[in-house]
Design a protein around this motif. Structure first.
Motif, PDB file in Angstrom:
ATOM      1  N   CYS A   1      30.483  34.724  45.332  1.00 42.80           N
ATOM      2  CA  CYS A   1      31.950  34.600  45.347  1.00 42.80           C
ATOM      3  C   CYS A   1      32.408  33.807  46.572  1.00 42.80           C
ATOM      4  O   CYS A   1      33.263  32.923  46.464  1.00 42.80           O
TER       5      CYS A   1
ATOM      6  N   VAL B   1      28.487  39.492  38.283  1.00 43.39           N
ATOM      7  CA  VAL B   1      28.232  38.241  39.005  1.00 43.39           C
ATOM      8  C   VAL B   1      26.784  38.231  39.507  1.00 43.39           C
ATOM      9  O   VAL B   1      26.064  37.247  39.363  1.00 43.39           O
TER      10      VAL B   1
ATOM     11  N   GLN C   1      40.370  38.897  40.309  1.00 40.47           N
ATOM     12  CA  GLN C   1      40.813  38.958  41.706  1.00 40.47           C
ATOM     13  C   GLN C   1      40.374  37.744  42.526  1.00 40.47           C
ATOM     14  O   GLN C   1      40.806  37.575  43.662  1.00 40.47           O
TER      15      GLN C   1
ATOM     16  N   CYS D   1      36.415  36.402  37.611  1.00 39.65           N
ATOM     17  CA  CYS D   1      36.958  37.667  38.111  1.00 39.65           C
ATOM     18  C   CYS D   1      38.463  37.520  38.321  1.00 39.65           C
ATOM     19  O   CYS D   1      38.918  36.531  38.903  1.00 39.65           O
TER      20      CYS D   1
ATOM     21  N   CYS E   1      41.246  38.899  46.248  1.00 41.54           N
ATOM     22  CA  CYS E   1      39.960  38.884  46.941  1.00 41.54           C
ATOM     23  C   CYS E   1      39.670  37.517  47.555  1.00 41.54           C
ATOM     24  O   CYS E   1      39.515  36.530  46.846  1.00 41.54           O
TER      25      CYS E   1
ATOM     26  N   LEU F   1      37.254  42.191  48.422  1.00 43.07           N
ATOM     27  CA  LEU F   1      37.214  43.453  47.681  1.00 43.07           C
ATOM     28  C   LEU F   1      35.779  43.860  47.394  1.00 43.07           C
ATOM     29  O   LEU F   1      35.482  45.023  47.139  1.00 43.07           O
ATOM     30  N   GLY F   2      34.904  42.886  47.387  1.00 43.03           N
ATOM     31  CA  GLY F   2      33.498  43.186  47.120  1.00 43.03           C
ATOM     32  C   GLY F   2      32.603  42.384  48.044  1.00 43.03           C
ATOM     33  O   GLY F   2      33.023  41.392  48.647  1.00 43.03           O
TER      34      GLY F   2
ATOM     35  N   PRO G   1      30.073  40.275  47.564  1.00 45.68           N
ATOM     36  CA  PRO G   1      29.747  38.852  47.356  1.00 45.68           C
ATOM     37  C   PRO G   1      30.798  37.901  47.932  1.00 45.68           C
ATOM     38  O   PRO G   1      30.569  36.711  48.025  1.00 45.68           O
ATOM     39  N   MET G   2      31.971  38.433  48.306  1.00 42.75           N
ATOM     40  CA  MET G   2      32.988  37.592  48.930  1.00 42.75           C
ATOM     41  C   MET G   2      32.815  37.582  50.451  1.00 42.75           C
ATOM     42  O   MET G   2      33.441  36.786  51.147  1.00 42.75           O
TER      43      MET G   2
ATOM     44  N   CYS H   1      36.635  44.699  40.769  1.00 42.89           N
ATOM     45  CA  CYS H   1      35.528  43.842  41.210  1.00 42.89           C
ATOM     46  C   CYS H   1      34.410  43.833  40.164  1.00 42.89           C
ATOM     47  O   CYS H   1      33.934  44.876  39.744  1.00 42.89           O
ATOM     48  N   ILE H   2      34.038  42.637  39.750  1.00 43.97           N
ATOM     49  CA  ILE H   2      32.978  42.524  38.745  1.00 43.97           C
ATOM     50  C   ILE H   2      31.668  42.038  39.383  1.00 43.97           C
ATOM     51  O   ILE H   2      30.861  41.361  38.754  1.00 43.97           O
ATOM     52  N   ALA H   3      31.479  42.429  40.652  1.00 46.14           N
ATOM     53  CA  ALA H   3      30.317  41.947  41.408  1.00 46.14           C
ATOM     54  C   ALA H   3      29.003  42.188  40.654  1.00 46.14           C
ATOM     55  O   ALA H   3      28.094  41.362  40.698  1.00 46.14           O
TER      56      ALA H   3
END
Ligand code: SF4
Lengths: 92, 364
Positions: B352, B318, B330, B328, B335, B341-342, B344-345, B313-315
């Motif tokens: 996300c 982001v 995923q 990302c 995701c 997975l994080g 922001p989703m 996860c590159i939250a």
């Protein structure tokens, strides 16, 4: 959750042993309770911007109507309706 | 133009877009801080209509997204191990913790309740004197008055079974953190209208001066956003850096002083960890020591080891505007909003989730 929604004050009553000004606020067809402690000047019939059960500012009627229509159009009011049904606890 | 029919006033929108196309001569990168604005920009398809020169990057203004993993683990622990009635805003309960979300804890039998307002949690505490009730008090400045009020109400009622697990973050220090990070190269900001409804404009002037960066306090409807972007671009094109207020019909220069009084009674400024970003000094509010009985952290003396984040996860990037959700690996694969997975989703204000729901095909 950061949304603030304008609604019209239907009635005002004092709660918490008469110390706190609370209002019934109309959002379209939905009525919800909101604290008026942050807007001491608000009176019945005024429009207030409500965020998570607290009125945070008084807005004029025209502005309130436009914002409400916009929110309704994009479906954000659904969230308010959904969250107006208090999630009941697991059976105890 | 397929989204235009959704606008309340297509003509006004058209007008601002035309203006923008005329005014923008060079590439500019502008960050909207507020997740509600991200949601609106993406949902209304505005990103596709802006002149190519203008890049909007999405800021960290989603309280659900920046609430640290460790706090979610603490909330799950309180619900499962301490048997409290754990109350929360809806978004928060689906955010994955290190082993599970509050929703999963609820499915396992923990008493987790979704509320619209923290004031409802005080009522639950009143109705259940034999149970401990904890409200997961996340939010930016906009939400702080409500969370603070819940504590004051509980104290007024003499309740000893109500406390809040506070995860309160502040916008101005986050703006500075984003500027200082440098990688995202932000040239102008849309400041968050509803945050300023409470706090006013005062805190922002020093940032505008110090970094010579234009800032426009902006509302969240399409027309507001376009006007805010236009005002920012005009400043940039003229080499100016001013604080302007696009949302003056709601935001007063001194904000809402009553609300700030309530905040001051309950909270004090503290360092705060932002999920995905790390610690930002003096960027949050904590319950004051004198109200320790209403602070779930102190009351239950919870200590839980910090778990590590999902590696893919590159939250963080982001949230700082360095990467877009679709960069990302995923995104939309491992995701999705059903299997996030994080954070922001999860939240509808998370970048996300906004991209996933509304713009996947168009923006990517
Ligand atoms: S798409 Fe999912 S995994 Fe990727 S940054 Fe967003 S929340 Fe994290």
């Amino acid at each position: 959750m950061c949304l603030a929604i304008p609604g019209k004050i239907k009635s005002i009553e004092f709660q918490y042993d008469g110390t706190v000004r609370m209002a019934k606020v109309l959002f379209g067809g939905i009525t919800k309770e909101a604290s008026l402690e942050m807007v001491p000047d608000a009176k019945e019939g005024d429009y207030v911007l409500v965020h998570v059960g607290v009125a945070i500012s008084i807005v004029d009627e025209e502005e309130a109507r436009k914002t409400f229509e916009y929110l309704e159009e994009i479906g954000e009011i659904d969230e308010l309706v959904a969250s107006s049904q208090l999630d009941r606890p697991n059976p105890l | 133009m397929k989204y235009l029919s959704e606008f309340r006033d297509p003509e006004v929108v058209e007008h601002y877009l035309e203006e923008l196309h005329k005014v923008a001569t060079r590439p500019w990168t502008i960050m909207e801080i507020c997740g509600g604005q991200t949601h609106s920009l993406v949902k209304n398809g505005l990103l596709n209509l802006l002149p190519k020169q203008i890049t909007m990057v999405h800021g960290p203004g989603c309280p659900v997204c920046v609430t640290p993993l460790n706090l979610i683990d603490k909330a799950v622990y309180l619900a499962e191990e301490k048997g409290v009635i754990l109350c929360s805003f809806g978004d928060m309960i689906r955010v994955p913790g290190s082993s599970r979300s509050l929703l999963e804890a609820k499915a396992n039998g923990a008493d987790v309740r979704i509320l619209y307002s923290p004031l409802e949690a005080v009522k639950i505490a009143q109705e259940h004197p034999e149970r401990q009730v904890v409200f997961f008090a996340v939010g930016f400045e906009t939400t702080a008055p409500a969370n603070a009020l819940s504590v004051l109400h509980a104290r007024r009622l003499g309740l000893t079974n109500y406390s809040i697990l506070a995860s309160h973050v502040l916008v101005p220090p986050a703006m500075e953190a984003v500027i200082n990070d440098g990688e995202a190269q932000i040239q102008g900001f849309l400041a968050a209208g509803h945050v300023c409804t409470i706090m006013g404009l005062e805190e922002y002037e020093p940032i505008v001066q110090k970094y010579h960066i234009p800032m426009v306090v902006t509302g969240f409807e399409p027309v507001d956003l376009l006007q805010g972007i236009l005002m920012t671009v005009k400043q940039l094109e003229n080499g100016e850096a001013k604080l302007e207020n696009q949302y003056s019909r709601v935001v007063k220069a001194n904000g809402n002083p009553e609300a700030r009084k309530v905040i001051e009674q309950v909270f004090e400024v503290s360092d705060r960890e932002w999920r995905g970003i790390g610690n930002i000094p003096l960027s949050g509010w904590e319950v004051k020591a004198s109200l320790a009985d209403f602070d779930a952290n102190r009351k239950f003396a919870i200590s839980i080891a910090k778990a590590s984040e999902c590696a893919d996860c590159i939250a963080g990037q982001v949230l700082k505007g360095i990467k877009k959700p679709f960069e990302c690996s995923q995104f939309g694969k491992g995701c999705t909003p059903i299997t996030p997975l994080g954070a922001p989703m999860v939240s509808s204000e998370g970048a996300c989730a906004a991209y996933y729901h509304f713009a996947e095909a168009d923006v990517a």
